[in-house]
Design a protein around this motif. Structure first.
Motif, mmCIF file in Angstrom:
data_model
loop_
_atom_site.group_PDB
_atom_site.id
_atom_site.type_symbol
_atom_site.label_atom_id
_atom_site.label_comp_id
_atom_site.label_asym_id
_atom_site.label_seq_id
_atom_site.Cartn_x
_atom_site.Cartn_y
_atom_site.Cartn_z
ATOM 1 N N HIS A 110 0.960 -1.276 -0.016
ATOM 2 C CA HIS A 110 0.018 -0.082 -0.080
ATOM 3 C C HIS A 110 0.814 1.252 0.070
ATOM 4 O O HIS A 110 0.283 2.283 0.097
ATOM 5 N N LEU A 111 2.086 1.099 0.239
ATOM 6 C CA LEU A 111 2.932 2.493 0.267
ATOM 7 C C LEU A 111 3.387 2.845 -1.226
ATOM 8 O O LEU A 111 3.691 1.889 -2.036
ATOM 9 N N ALA A 112 3.131 4.092 -1.510
ATOM 10 C CA ALA A 112 3.627 4.746 -2.719
ATOM 11 C C ALA A 112 5.357 4.492 -2.596
ATOM 12 O O ALA A 112 5.883 3.991 -1.635
ATOM 13 N N GLN A 113 5.948 4.595 -3.820
ATOM 14 C CA GLN A 113 7.481 4.263 -3.912
ATOM 15 C C GLN A 113 8.179 4.934 -2.975
ATOM 16 O O GLN A 113 8.992 4.548 -2.330
ATOM 17 N N ASN A 114 7.794 6.266 -2.828
ATOM 18 C CA ASN A 114 8.555 7.131 -1.578
ATOM 19 C C ASN A 114 8.057 7.298 -0.545
ATOM 20 O O ASN A 114 8.186 8.296 0.066
ATOM 21 N N GLY A 115 6.759 6.332 -0.198
ATOM 22 C CA GLY A 115 5.982 6.645 0.715
ATOM 23 C C GLY A 115 6.584 6.178 2.201
ATOM 24 O O GLY A 115 7.847 5.702 2.229
ATOM 25 N N THR A 116 6.061 6.665 3.385
ATOM 26 C CA THR A 116 6.601 6.466 4.580
ATOM 27 C C THR A 116 5.603 6.028 5.391
ATOM 28 O O THR A 116 4.351 6.302 5.484
ATOM 29 N N ALA A 117 5.823 4.896 6.126
ATOM 30 C CA ALA A 117 4.880 4.184 7.382
ATOM 31 C C ALA A 117 5.232 4.723 8.608
ATOM 32 O O ALA A 117 6.399 4.747 8.846
ATOM 33 N N TRP A 118 4.114 5.255 9.246
ATOM 34 C CA TRP A 118 4.426 5.689 10.782
ATOM 35 C C TRP A 118 3.599 4.571 11.586
ATOM 36 O O TRP A 118 2.554 4.486 11.515
ATOM 37 N N LEU A 119 4.379 3.828 12.271
ATOM 38 C CA LEU A 119 4.046 2.724 12.905
ATOM 39 C C LEU A 119 4.155 3.032 14.433
ATOM 40 O O LEU A 119 5.320 3.014 14.734
ATOM 41 N N MET A 120 3.240 3.045 15.280
ATOM 42 C CA MET A 120 3.188 3.405 16.648
ATOM 43 C C MET A 120 3.475 2.034 17.380
ATOM 44 O O MET A 120 2.329 1.393 17.417
ATOM 45 N N LYS A 121 4.532 1.857 17.930
ATOM 46 C CA LYS A 121 4.712 0.455 18.538
ATOM 47 C C LYS A 121 4.977 0.555 19.942
ATOM 48 O O LYS A 121 5.492 1.452 20.351
ATOM 49 N N GLY A 122 4.642 -0.530 20.609
ATOM 50 C CA GLY A 122 4.834 -0.544 22.078
ATOM 51 C C GLY A 122 6.226 -1.062 22.640
ATOM 52 O O GLY A 122 7.021 -0.929 21.810
ATOM 53 N N ARG A 123 6.121 -1.437 23.645
ATOM 54 C CA ARG A 123 7.531 -1.826 24.533
ATOM 55 C C ARG A 123 8.419 -2.978 23.823
ATOM 56 O O ARG A 123 9.430 -3.148 24.037
ATOM 57 N N ASN A 124 7.823 -3.534 22.920
ATOM 58 C CA ASN A 124 8.500 -4.819 22.403
ATOM 59 C C ASN A 124 8.892 -4.428 20.873
ATOM 60 O O ASN A 124 9.364 -5.324 20.115
ATOM 61 N N TRP A 125 9.112 -3.267 20.514
ATOM 62 C CA TRP A 125 9.192 -2.544 19.113
ATOM 63 C C TRP A 125 10.859 -3.213 18.796
ATOM 64 O O TRP A 125 10.876 -3.340 17.847
ATOM 65 N N GLN A 126 11.685 -3.373 19.575
ATOM 66 C CA GLN A 126 13.012 -3.604 19.288
ATOM 67 C C GLN A 126 13.024 -4.867 18.880
ATOM 68 O O GLN A 126 13.640 -5.450 17.640
ATOM 69 N N ALA A 127 12.589 -5.894 19.431
ATOM 70 C CA ALA A 127 12.468 -7.494 19.206
ATOM 71 C C ALA A 127 11.716 -7.439 17.950
ATOM 72 O O ALA A 127 11.849 -8.188 16.889
ATOM 73 N N GLU A 128 10.516 -6.648 17.733
ATOM 74 C CA GLU A 128 9.841 -6.983 16.445
ATOM 75 C C GLU A 128 10.382 -6.311 15.222
ATOM 76 O O GLU A 128 10.258 -6.910 14.231
ATOM 77 N N LEU A 129 11.221 -5.314 15.557
ATOM 78 C CA LEU A 129 12.246 -4.713 14.284
ATOM 79 C C LEU A 129 13.311 -5.818 13.777
ATOM 80 O O LEU A 129 13.474 -6.149 12.795
ATOM 81 N N GLU A 130 13.791 -6.514 14.781
ATOM 82 C CA GLU A 130 14.915 -7.709 14.631
ATOM 83 C C GLU A 130 14.221 -8.834 13.945
ATOM 84 O O GLU A 130 14.659 -9.323 12.985
ATOM 85 N N THR A 131 12.782 -9.211 14.192
ATOM 86 C CA THR A 131 12.082 -10.290 13.658
ATOM 87 C C THR A 131 11.830 -9.987 12.096
ATOM 88 O O THR A 131 11.892 -10.460 11.179
ATOM 89 N N ALA A 132 11.082 -8.734 11.908
ATOM 90 C CA ALA A 132 10.996 -8.291 10.690
ATOM 91 C C ALA A 132 12.189 -8.093 9.761
ATOM 92 O O ALA A 132 12.073 -8.413 8.790
ATOM 93 N N ARG A 133 13.343 -7.891 10.392
ATOM 94 C CA ARG A 133 14.614 -7.871 9.502
ATOM 95 C C ARG A 133 15.047 -9.136 8.945
ATOM 96 O O ARG A 133 15.853 -9.003 7.949
ATOM 97 N N GLU A 134 14.549 -10.398 9.438
ATOM 98 C CA GLU A 134 15.013 -11.568 9.155
ATOM 99 C C GLU A 134 14.311 -11.899 7.780
ATOM 100 O O GLU A 134 15.023 -12.814 6.750
ATOM 101 N N THR A 135 13.378 -11.411 7.418
ATOM 102 C CA THR A 135 12.575 -11.599 6.133
ATOM 103 C C THR A 135 12.274 -10.302 5.312
ATOM 104 O O THR A 135 11.899 -10.500 4.100
#
Length: 192
Positions: A140-165
């Protein structure tokens, strides 16, 4: 903040309180702290996203947080609120009418059923783990679009998991309302 914006945010808080017993827009235990926990938290996006233009897609809009708050603060921006719960969309549509948010619309749909939106900005708050959101960003993002995701206390672990794929650029903004939370500004999303 202008007096009219302040008044509209207060009107939004009153609407959420009025509808919440029937539709469960926010956790009942957080209603007493609605202005700080939900509205002020959502205001952070309006302050971070400097002069957004084009389409802003808010997915999993629920009680309109942050979508309706953004629409109040950015009346010149086209904002589309998406939620699969028709009762919540009825609330969103009523709030849009009540607050006269002329460039804001609410759609009842599952995110994966929408045609690609080519959104310049996309937001989500308390919707799903980051790895589950990534396909929506890619779609759904345009080529130069930005996603603004409001994440809770587990955001660092979520970031690491997402970076795997997923490959993506991210800027982490500390939350002003919860020091353990963050707002992730994500761009250039690619699978693999």
């Amino acid at each position: 903040m202008s007096a009219s914006r302040e008044a509209d945010l207060a009107k939004l808080a009153a609407l959420i309180r009025k509808w919440n017993p029937a539709v469960n827009l926010v956790a009942p235990s957080t209603l007493s702290d609605l202005e700080e926990r939900h509205i002020r938290d959502s205001l952070q996006l309006a302050n971070l996203a400097d002069r957004p233009s084009g389409l802003w897609l808010d997915i999993g809009s629920g009680g309109g947080l942050p979508g309706l708050v953004l629409a109040i603060c950015r009346r010149d921006c086209e904002i589309r609120l998406i939620d699969s719960d028709r009762r919540k969309v009825a609330f969103l549509q009523a709030a849009i009418r009540e607050l006269a948010l002329e460039k804001c619309t609410a759609v009842a749909s599952r995110i994966e059923d929408l045609p690609p939106a080519s959104a310049d900005n996309l937001s989500a708050r308390a919707l799903a783990p980051l790895v589950r959101l990534m396909p929506y960003l890619a779609r759904h993002l345009a080529q130069n679009g930005t996603a603004w995701l409001m994440k809770g206390r587990n955001w660092q672990a979520e970031l690491e998991t997402a970076r795997e794929t997923w490959r993506f650029d991210v800027v982490v903004h500390p939350s002003a309302t919860d020091p353990a939370s963050a707002i992730l500004a994500i761009r250039d999303v690619h699978h693999g």
